[in-house]
Enzyme design. Sequence first.
Site, PDB file in Angstrom:
ATOM      1  N   ASP A 117       1.093  -1.409  -0.071  1.00  0.00           N
ATOM      2  CA  ASP A 117       0.017  -0.094   0.577  1.00  0.00           C
ATOM      3  C   ASP A 117       0.917   1.270  -0.440  1.00  0.00           C
ATOM      4  O   ASP A 117       1.611   1.493   1.044  1.00  0.00           O
ATOM      5  CB  ASP A 117      -0.843  -0.082   1.144  1.00  0.00           C
ATOM      6  N   HIS A 124      -3.903  14.192   0.079  1.00  0.00           N
ATOM      7  CA  HIS A 124      -3.884  13.350   1.452  1.00  0.00           C
ATOM      8  C   HIS A 124      -3.102  13.892   2.492  1.00  0.00           C
ATOM      9  O   HIS A 124      -3.644  13.590   3.656  1.00  0.00           O
ATOM     10  CB  HIS A 124      -3.867  11.681   0.983  1.00  0.00           C
ATOM     11  N   GLU A 191      -9.688   4.299   3.812  1.00  0.00           N
ATOM     12  CA  GLU A 191      -9.195   4.601   2.722  1.00  0.00           C
ATOM     13  C   GLU A 191      -9.665   4.499   1.472  1.00  0.00           C
ATOM     14  O   GLU A 191      -9.957   3.187   1.022  1.00  0.00           O
ATOM     15  CB  GLU A 191      -7.646   4.459   2.351  1.00  0.00           C
ATOM     16  N   GLU A 193      -8.916   3.666  -1.764  1.00  0.00           N
ATOM     17  CA  GLU A 193      -8.180   3.851  -2.715  1.00  0.00           C
ATOM     18  C   GLU A 193      -8.496   3.441  -4.257  1.00  0.00           C
ATOM     19  O   GLU A 193      -9.501   2.839  -4.691  1.00  0.00           O
ATOM     20  CB  GLU A 193      -7.126   3.195  -2.321  1.00  0.00           C
ATOM     21  N   ASP A 225      -8.586   0.713   1.905  1.00  0.00           N
ATOM     22  CA  ASP A 225      -7.678  -0.399   3.017  1.00  0.00           C
ATOM     23  C   ASP A 225      -8.604   0.243   4.626  1.00  0.00           C
ATOM     24  O   ASP A 225      -7.432   1.521   4.468  1.00  0.00           O
ATOM     25  CB  ASP A 225      -6.383  -0.061   2.771  1.00  0.00           C
ATOM     26  N   ARG A 229      -7.841   3.688  13.653  1.00  0.00           N
ATOM     27  CA  ARG A 229      -6.361   5.128  13.455  1.00  0.00           C
ATOM     28  C   ARG A 229      -6.321   4.820  14.796  1.00  0.00           C
ATOM     29  O   ARG A 229      -5.218   5.574  15.124  1.00  0.00           O
ATOM     30  CB  ARG A 229      -7.390   6.220  13.263  1.00  0.00           C
ATOM     31  N   GLN A 232      -3.850   2.362  15.441  1.00  0.00           N
ATOM     32  CA  GLN A 232      -2.219   2.910  14.569  1.00  0.00           C
ATOM     33  C   GLN A 232      -1.479   3.138  15.072  1.00  0.00           C
ATOM     34  O   GLN A 232      -0.064   3.830  14.563  1.00  0.00           O
ATOM     35  CB  GLN A 232      -3.477   3.106  13.004  1.00  0.00           C
ATOM     36  N   LYS A 245      -4.285  -1.654  10.070  1.00  0.00           N
ATOM     37  CA  LYS A 245      -4.261  -1.867   8.541  1.00  0.00           C
ATOM     38  C   LYS A 245      -4.440  -3.387   8.293  1.00  0.00           C
ATOM     39  O   LYS A 245      -4.966  -3.493   7.418  1.00  0.00           O
ATOM     40  CB  LYS A 245      -3.140  -1.636   7.929  1.00  0.00           C
ATOM     41  N   THR A 249      -8.803  -5.324   3.948  1.00  0.00           N
ATOM     42  CA  THR A 249      -8.636  -4.906   2.911  1.00  0.00           C
ATOM     43  C   THR A 249      -9.716  -5.055   1.431  1.00  0.00           C
ATOM     44  O   THR A 249      -9.882  -6.416   1.084  1.00  0.00           O
ATOM     45  CB  THR A 249      -7.484  -4.967   1.828  1.00  0.00           C
ATOM     46  N   GLU A 352      -9.429  12.496   7.512  1.00  0.00           N
ATOM     47  CA  GLU A 352      -9.875  13.683   6.955  1.00  0.00           C
ATOM     48  C   GLU A 352     -10.659  14.974   7.202  1.00  0.00           C
ATOM     49  O   GLU A 352     -10.637  16.123   7.481  1.00  0.00           O
ATOM     50  CB  GLU A 352      -8.915  14.327   5.521  1.00  0.00           C
TER      51      GLU A 352
END
Length: 404
Positions: A117, A124, A191, A193, A225, A229, A232, A245, A249, A352
């Site tokens: 990834d 971002h 996420e 992607e 993904d 948070r 992480q 993570k 996925t 975000e």
Amino acid sequence: MPPFDVPEGDPFGPHNLPYGVFSPPGSSERTVGVRLGDHVLDAGAAAHALGSPYASLLARPTLNPLLAAGRTAWSDVRRALTAWVTVPAHRETVEPLFHPLSEVTLHLPFEVADYVDFYASENHARNVGRIFRPDAADSLTPNWKHLPIGYHGRSGTVVVSGADVVRPSGQRKAPADAAPVFGPSVRLDIEAEVGFVVGVPSERGRPVPLGDFRDHVFGLCLLNDWSARDVQAWEYVPLGPFLGKSFATSVSAWITPLDALDEARVAPPERTHELLPYLDDAGEEPGGYDLRITVTINGHTVSEPPFSTMYWTAAQQLAHTTVNGASLRTGDLYGSGTVSGPAERERGSLLELTWNGRDPLELPDGKRTFLEDGDVVTLSAWAPGPDGVRVGLGEVTGRVVPAV
């Protein structure tokens, strides 16, 4: 409606023809299928009925044999499929081999080898930098404009669209906490992607140059993904993401071949730093893709990230992955990293969109900072196609279920 009678302008018309793996109604057998409108063609059965030399690649329970066959085979098969679904002389033979999309079971379309990834969106990366390093002189890390930053993920937890996502548990520690605690993540995120699927492997010790991208990469798909948070944030220093993570996925059930996206190729954003030769794409064909992504939570649109804004291209990511001599394997999957545009409604993560929980989203069913149990997240996308027709990408959806 007969399968050939695809409405004009349908994003899954004969100009698209993405590949997947499905089981017909009442069967557990898996085989390669190709989507046309709201139907799925049994590609292996069609190839056998029409005497294609590639029948053995298509009558398989996974796309991997076709992926490994290489670019000539990919082009030949695509050309044949286009003829099978458009030439009237083939209709009588092919029509019985279609199944309504609503009646089949879709599976993970390929066996995932390695998963990588990346972190390729400048928008971002700058947003994340501003959130976590608000006093820094530059919101980007010093290496960001010099190489595509990435990490190795866990291929065994790549799941197909529609699979539930169990809320992960792990250690978490807020800055004010005296010690870490263990439990379900309370800051579960998405996420948005794009994933790229490798077909032809490479030899260990031999880097893959930028110009060989299309000889190795078969196609792309949408990818979510999922990210814990809080887990992480506690674990990632000094070695990066791990449990935050690796739990899930999600990828689309449909892989769009690169050949279906020729009209969507665009130049990436202007480079602001001189690139080392192995990443310098100034003399290469345009490496970006104009993909328009939509993110919904429980059916409500929360973001529309534009993939055309990605600073690092898929070809550069592949070149960087192999420049140290690492080899490619058939079925390798690599994610672009979160896709975010410059506008607030173009951000590809809740981190975000809510500015790390400071500004909750207003949804019809209540406010959100991060995901709640029962939330359903869906990514969809389209790209410009021939003669103004859109090319649809298969959606990727997942529902959050409580931790076990």
